[in-house]
Design a protein around this motif. Structure first.
Motif, PDB file in Angstrom:
ATOM      1  N   UNK A 192       0.819  -1.217   0.000  1.00 50.09           N
ATOM      2  CA  UNK A 192       0.000   0.000   0.000  1.00 50.09           C
ATOM      3  C   UNK A 192       0.855   1.270   0.000  1.00 50.09           C
ATOM      4  N   UNK A 193       1.739   1.392   0.959  1.00 54.15           N
ATOM      5  CA  UNK A 193       2.471   2.650   1.114  1.00 54.15           C
ATOM      6  C   UNK A 193       3.671   2.783   0.194  1.00 54.15           C
ATOM      7  N   UNK A 194       4.365   1.695  -0.072  1.00 57.04           N
ATOM      8  CA  UNK A 194       5.574   1.787  -0.889  1.00 57.04           C
ATOM      9  C   UNK A 194       5.280   1.511  -2.362  1.00 57.04           C
ATOM     10  N   UNK A 195       4.575   0.435  -2.653  1.00 56.22           N
ATOM     11  CA  UNK A 195       4.321   0.051  -4.037  1.00 56.22           C
ATOM     12  C   UNK A 195       3.026   0.650  -4.596  1.00 56.22           C
ATOM     13  N   UNK A 196       2.251   1.354  -3.761  1.00 58.21           N
ATOM     14  CA  UNK A 196       1.065   2.091  -4.196  1.00 58.21           C
ATOM     15  C   UNK A 196      -0.065   1.213  -4.744  1.00 58.21           C
ATOM     16  N   UNK A 197      -0.278   0.043  -4.159  1.00 58.58           N
ATOM     17  CA  UNK A 197      -1.396  -0.818  -4.539  1.00 58.58           C
ATOM     18  C   UNK A 197      -2.608  -0.380  -3.710  1.00 58.58           C
ATOM     19  N   UNK A 198      -3.757  -0.245  -4.350  1.00 56.64           N
ATOM     20  CA  UNK A 198      -4.943   0.209  -3.624  1.00 56.64           C
ATOM     21  C   UNK A 198      -5.503  -0.891  -2.723  1.00 56.64           C
ATOM     22  N   UNK A 199      -6.131  -0.457  -1.654  1.00 58.93           N
ATOM     23  CA  UNK A 199      -6.802  -1.389  -0.745  1.00 58.93           C
ATOM     24  C   UNK A 199      -7.897  -2.141  -1.505  1.00 58.93           C
TER      25      UNK A 199
END
Length: 169
Positions: A45-52
């Motif tokens: 979520x925070x580093x690779x920017x994958x959405x919840x």
């Protein structure tokens, strides 16, 4: 090394340690499996920017397919019908896949084939670790080949869908 490749490697390593903790350690290492699942979610979520939303979609479909496999007698897990360590394993996979396996998103047939081969293999190894039992190893491998082939097709669809597009099974 590119940032994208670094993310893939880190995510893949976290997940594989999570897998070992969940499958080999089960309840004895549940605390570590929880920490690793949280780390995988946080990293994705925070580093690779994958959405919840993306992770939740993959998690829900994974659990559904797992429940179907269990209901048709493909495997019996030691300790529970649907043990917590297995749920955490799906949390980790749903968070890892969009990062480490995103390169498969535009190749659904390749993804399905890789899933149909590698997915059953992990259950075979898990049975060897004592995480589950199978009345018929052939049935288990066939069911999980279908489950993982279908899951990877859904993964490809989810990864190529627009952010506001509604996914239907």
């Amino acid at each position: 090394m590119s940032t994208s490749l670094q993310h893939k490697i880190v995510s893949f390593v976290i997940f594989n340690v999570l897998w070992l903790s969940a499958v080999a350690g089960r309840d004895d290492y549940l605390w570590l499996t929880v920490l690793l699942a949280v780390a995988q979610l946080g990293y994705s979520y925070w580093v690779a920017q994958v959405t919840i939303t993306k992770m939740a979609q993959l998690f829900a479909v994974g659990l559904l397919l797992e429940a179907i496999a269990i209901s048709v007698g493909a495997i019996d897990f030691v300790g529970a019908v649907f043990p917590l360590w297995l749920v955490l394993l799906w949390v980790g996979f749903a968070a890892m896949a969009p990062v480490a396996l995103d390169w498969l998103a535009k190749m659904p047939l390749v993804a399905a084939l890789l899933g149909a081969i590698s997915g059953p293999f992990t259950y075979y190894v898990g049975i060897g670790f004592g995480a589950g039992t199978a009345d018929s190893l052939l049935w288990t491998l066939l069911v999980y080949a279908v489950v993982w082939g279908l899951f990877m097709l859904f993964f490809c669809r989810a990864m190529t869908a627009s952010p506001n597009e509604r996914l239907v099974l």
